[in-house]
Design an enzyme around this catalytic site. Structure first.
Site, short mmCIF file in Angstrom:
data_model
loop_
_atom_site.label_atom_id
_atom_site.label_comp_id
_atom_site.label_asym_id
_atom_site.label_seq_id
_atom_site.Cartn_x
_atom_site.Cartn_y
_atom_site.Cartn_z
N CYS A 56 59.44 67.12 17.63
CA CYS A 56 59.69 65.89 18.38
C CYS A 56 61.18 65.59 18.47
CB CYS A 56 59.02 64.72 17.69
SG CYS A 56 57.26 64.92 17.47
N ARG A 67 63.70 72.37 21.39
CA ARG A 67 63.10 72.20 20.07
C ARG A 67 61.59 72.40 20.11
NH1 ARG A 67 66.46 68.89 16.64
NH2 ARG A 67 64.60 68.15 15.61
N TRP A 78 55.75 66.67 19.89
CA TRP A 78 55.11 67.92 19.49
C TRP A 78 53.91 67.48 18.66
CZ3 TRP A 78 54.00 71.00 15.14
CH2 TRP A 78 53.90 72.38 15.37
N ASN A 103 59.65 60.02 15.28
CA ASN A 103 59.51 61.39 14.78
C ASN A 103 59.10 61.31 13.32
OD1 ASN A 103 60.56 62.31 17.15
ND2 ASN A 103 62.53 62.98 16.30
N GLY A 104 58.27 62.23 12.88
CA GLY A 104 57.89 62.23 11.47
C GLY A 104 56.40 61.97 11.33
N GLU A 130 62.04 91.06 9.69
CA GLU A 130 62.66 90.22 10.71
C GLU A 130 62.33 90.76 12.12
OE1 GLU A 130 63.83 87.39 10.83
OE2 GLU A 130 65.16 87.27 12.55
N LYS A 159 60.38 88.61 14.99
CA LYS A 159 60.93 88.37 16.34
C LYS A 159 59.92 88.79 17.40
CE LYS A 159 63.37 86.27 15.33
NZ LYS A 159 64.14 85.67 14.31
N GLU A 216 56.85 86.48 17.57
CA GLU A 216 57.16 85.12 18.04
C GLU A 216 57.31 85.05 19.55
OE1 GLU A 216 59.77 82.65 14.87
OE2 GLU A 216 60.68 84.50 15.55
N HIS A 270 49.26 103.22 0.95
CA HIS A 270 48.39 102.41 0.08
C HIS A 270 47.51 101.46 0.87
CE1 HIS A 270 50.42 104.02 -3.40
NE2 HIS A 270 51.58 103.77 -2.80
N LYS A 277 61.83 74.53 17.25
CA LYS A 277 63.08 75.01 16.68
C LYS A 277 63.28 74.53 15.26
CE LYS A 277 67.01 77.12 16.64
NZ LYS A 277 66.86 78.56 16.34
C1 F6R Z 1 62.23 82.56 13.40
C2 F6R Z 1 62.63 81.20 13.18
C3 F6R Z 1 61.93 80.42 12.12
C4 F6R Z 1 62.97 79.65 11.30
C5 F6R Z 1 62.29 78.74 10.27
C6 F6R Z 1 63.30 78.02 9.40
O1 F6R Z 1 62.84 83.11 14.51
O2 F6R Z 1 63.51 80.72 13.83
O3 F6R Z 1 61.16 81.23 11.31
O4 F6R Z 1 63.79 80.58 10.67
O5 F6R Z 1 61.49 77.80 10.93
O6 F6R Z 1 64.18 77.27 10.18
P1 F6R Z 1 65.55 76.75 9.57
O7 F6R Z 1 66.41 77.93 9.36
O8 F6R Z 1 66.08 75.80 10.59
O9 F6R Z 1 65.20 76.09 8.27
#
Ligand code: F6R
Length: 610
Positions: A2, A27, A73, A99-100, A480, A484, A487, A503, A605
């Site tokens: 949000c 976001r 959101w 928000n929250g 990682e 990516k 996602e 295994h 985000k």
């Molecule tokens: C992956 C990604 C998320 C963030 C996670 C933590 O591409 O962006 O997995 O890494 O939500 O976010 P931060 O770093 O803002 O605490």
């Protein structure tokens, strides 16, 4: 997640709010709305869907010099027009965006209903507006303050009162709110990205603070009505930094920004005289730092993965036992907090609820926590005892790319710093610093092979499942890379240590499951080749990310279906160079599958709720 924006001043508020909301789109959200203070009361417009849906529903003439806006959101209640914010009191006098999460919403709802208050939405936020409306006091700020005294949970909120058109009241507890100071106007938002077009002078509210805004300024107090003095800060980034420019997506822009963001993370931090790192923000004397017998890293998602990699780097260079754990799990296992353990909390946004909650748990138990954070002034940065800012620049795409790389560098710098106080020699320090200095150009070189990555990506875009494997640091990059890909392309992707394949996971390898293999030229090279052969024997397609080398060139190209070569660096930095092609592959695979790369479904985000 949000987002909140607001404006009070001389200009027409609606276009400013709509522009601010569009800056928060990145976001992640599912509905949006605004409330404008007009001559004859508050006018609310809200719609499920994208901001353009809201924009097209607005009347041509929507004038008023103050207003609040929101992107939602969904947490409590589906994304619908009715559940979208702002919410209004039954008589329409008070409007609010929030928000929250309000934890005691159902008790408050029952109590308010007993006093004939009617609810129209399923949201927890709506209780706040009715609660404020139910309280009598001389000022709006006082009504909000008394209401919040009855609330349990987290909030960043803004309130309009039709009877007090010259003011807006905002409050913060666990969900960020930043004020922007303009010329005879005040703005606010949950994220500075929505303010920078108007002002770079900001004030960060702290948890438990309420602010009363008028066009000419602001007044801040705590929940117990004590006035607080705030010092304005200046945002370093201009509004262009928050724009895509000529790039098709923020994701691609941020991948390409990496040579520069790496330079910024390293700037002023390499000490060529003693071949160590300068880390001014740690707020720890060398002696104190050497007194820690262990280091524990906490973060979520990519931040956790960077910690996993960072832990191994710290152990290697600094010879301090170090491990990483998902911050989201940490507090629920009633962890033992040790005074001789240094805790490192990692978060790009500095607003991730789970990471903040882990920090609070550690601090409550007397532990020492440093933050590794990108967003200056964020909640996590302020909750920690010191730390390392990434200075990677704003990251707008939902998935992290450049901040992941900068986080790895922060760990390398910390490892170098501690290592040089211990057993790491001058020569070893110099070798690492030389490699760090070479990194931006090496990344630029890899970015030049983007057309090749795009071509290869098209071959892999139609699979439903994929595996990523590597050993040691290569395994961290496999994690990682898999994150990516899943996602942004929605391909089911999993990472395994190459050594684990036999295994269990090997049972799933067929011609329908490609494997992305991290194959650095290191001590484990031959072991990795054997694992790749096992996959090929099961007809699994294999792509290698490897180092250019003449001696084994034909062997590698024979074994693997596709090979992407990257330059060699220091072994602690090789993971960074091997990750860049994986970022490009994930991006182009997602494009080939026609996915919304910058705003993947269901993701936000910064995850500011549990
Ligand atoms: C992956 C990604 C998320 C963030 C996670 C933590 O591409 O962006 O997995 O890494 O939500 O976010 P931060 O770093 O803002 O605490």
């Amino acid at each position: 997640m949000c987002g909140i924006v607001g404006y009070i001043g001389k200009q027409n508020a609606a276009p400013i709010l709509m522009e601010g909301l569009s800056r928060l789109e990145y976001r992640g959200y599912d509905s949006a709305g605004i409330a404008i203070q007009r001559k004859n009361g508050i006018e609310v417009h809200k719609r499920c869907g994208k901001i353009r849906v809201l924009q097209s529903s607005l009347p041509k003439k929507l004038t008023g010099n103050s207003g609040i806006g929101h992107t939602r959101w969904a947490t409590h209640g589906e994304p619908t027009d009715i559940n979208a914010h702002p919410h209004s009191s039954n008589n329409g006098q008070i409007s609010l965006v929030h928000n929250g999460i309000i934890e005691n919403a159902s008790q408050l709802r029952t109590r308010l209903k007993a006093h004939d208050v009617s609810f129209s939405s399923e949201t927890d936020s709506e209780v706040l507006v009715h609660l404020i409306a139910s309280i009598q006091a001389n000022t709006l700020a006082e009504r909000v303050r008394l209401a919040l005294g009855q609330v349990e949970g987290t909030y960043g909120l803004a309130v309009l009162d039709a009877e007090r058109p010259g003011e807006i009241v905002i409050a913060r507890n666990g969900s960020p709110v930043v004020l922007g100071i303009g010329e005879k106007e005040m703005l606010f938002a949950s994220d500075a990205a929505a303010l920078v077009r108007h002002t770079q002078q900001v004030v960060y509210l702290d948890d438990g603070e309420i602010a009363e805004l008028t066009p000419s300024g602001y007044r801040v107090m705590t929940l117990d009505a004590t006035a607080t003095e705030k010092t304005p800060a200046t945002i370093d980034w201009s509004s262009q930094t928050y724009e895509k420019g000529d790039y098709r997506h923020f994701t691609l822009k941020e991948i390409h920004e990496q040579p520069k963001s790496v330079l910024r993370t390293l700037r002023g931090r390499l000490d060529h005289r003693f071949q160590t790192a300068h880390l001014g923000g740690l707020n720890l004397e060398s002696r104190e730092l050497l007194g820690f017998r262990r280091i524990k890293i906490l973060g979520c998602g990519s931040a956790y993965i960077s910690g996993f990699l960072g832990a191994r780097t710290i152990e290697q260079l600094a010879r301090v036992p170090c491990d990483a754990e998902p911050a989201s799990e940490f507090r629920y296992r009633n962890p033992v907090i040790e005074s001789d353990t240094l805790y490192l909390a990692v978060s790009q946004s500095g607003e991730t609820f789970d990471t903040l909650a882990a920090v609070q748990e550690i601090k409550r138990k007397g532990g020492r926590v440093l933050g590794i954070v990108n967003v200056v002034g964020s909640s996590l940065a302020r909750a920690c005892d010191g730390g390392i800012y990434l200075h990677a620049g704003p990251e707008i795409a939902v998935v992290s790319t450049k901040t992941f790389v900068s986080t790895i560098l922060a760990f390398v710098l910390l490892a170098l710093y501690i290592g040089r106080m211990k057993d790491l020699s001058v020569a070893q320090g110099k070798k690492l610093i030389d490699a760090l200095n070479a990194l931006p150009n090496q990344i630029t070189k890899i970015l030049e092979i983007e057309p090749e990555c795009e071509r290869i990506a098209k071959k892999y875009a139609s699979y439903d499942d994929a595996y990523f494997v590597g050993r040691n640091l290569g395994f961290a990059i496999a994690m990682e890379g898999a994150l990516k890909l899943k996602e942004i392309s929605y391909i089911h992707a999993e990472a395994y240590p190459a050594s684990e394949l036999k295994h269990g996971p090997l049972a799933l390898v067929t011609e329908k499951t490609p494997t992305f293999f991290l194959l650095p030229v290191d001590d484990l090279f031959d072991k990795n080749l054997s694992t790749a052969q096992e996959i090929r024997a099961r007809k699994g397609p294999v792509l290698a990310i490897t180092h250019s080398q003449d001696s084994r060139h034909s062997e590698i190209h024979e074994l693997f279906n596709d090979v992407i070569e990257v330059p060699k660096s220091h072994e602690c930095l090789d993971p960074i160079l091997m990750l860049i092609p994986l970022q490009l592959l994930a991006y182009h695979i997602a494009l080939a599958r026609d996915c919304d790369v910058d705003q993947p479904r269901n993701l936000a985000k910064s995850v500011t709720v549990e």
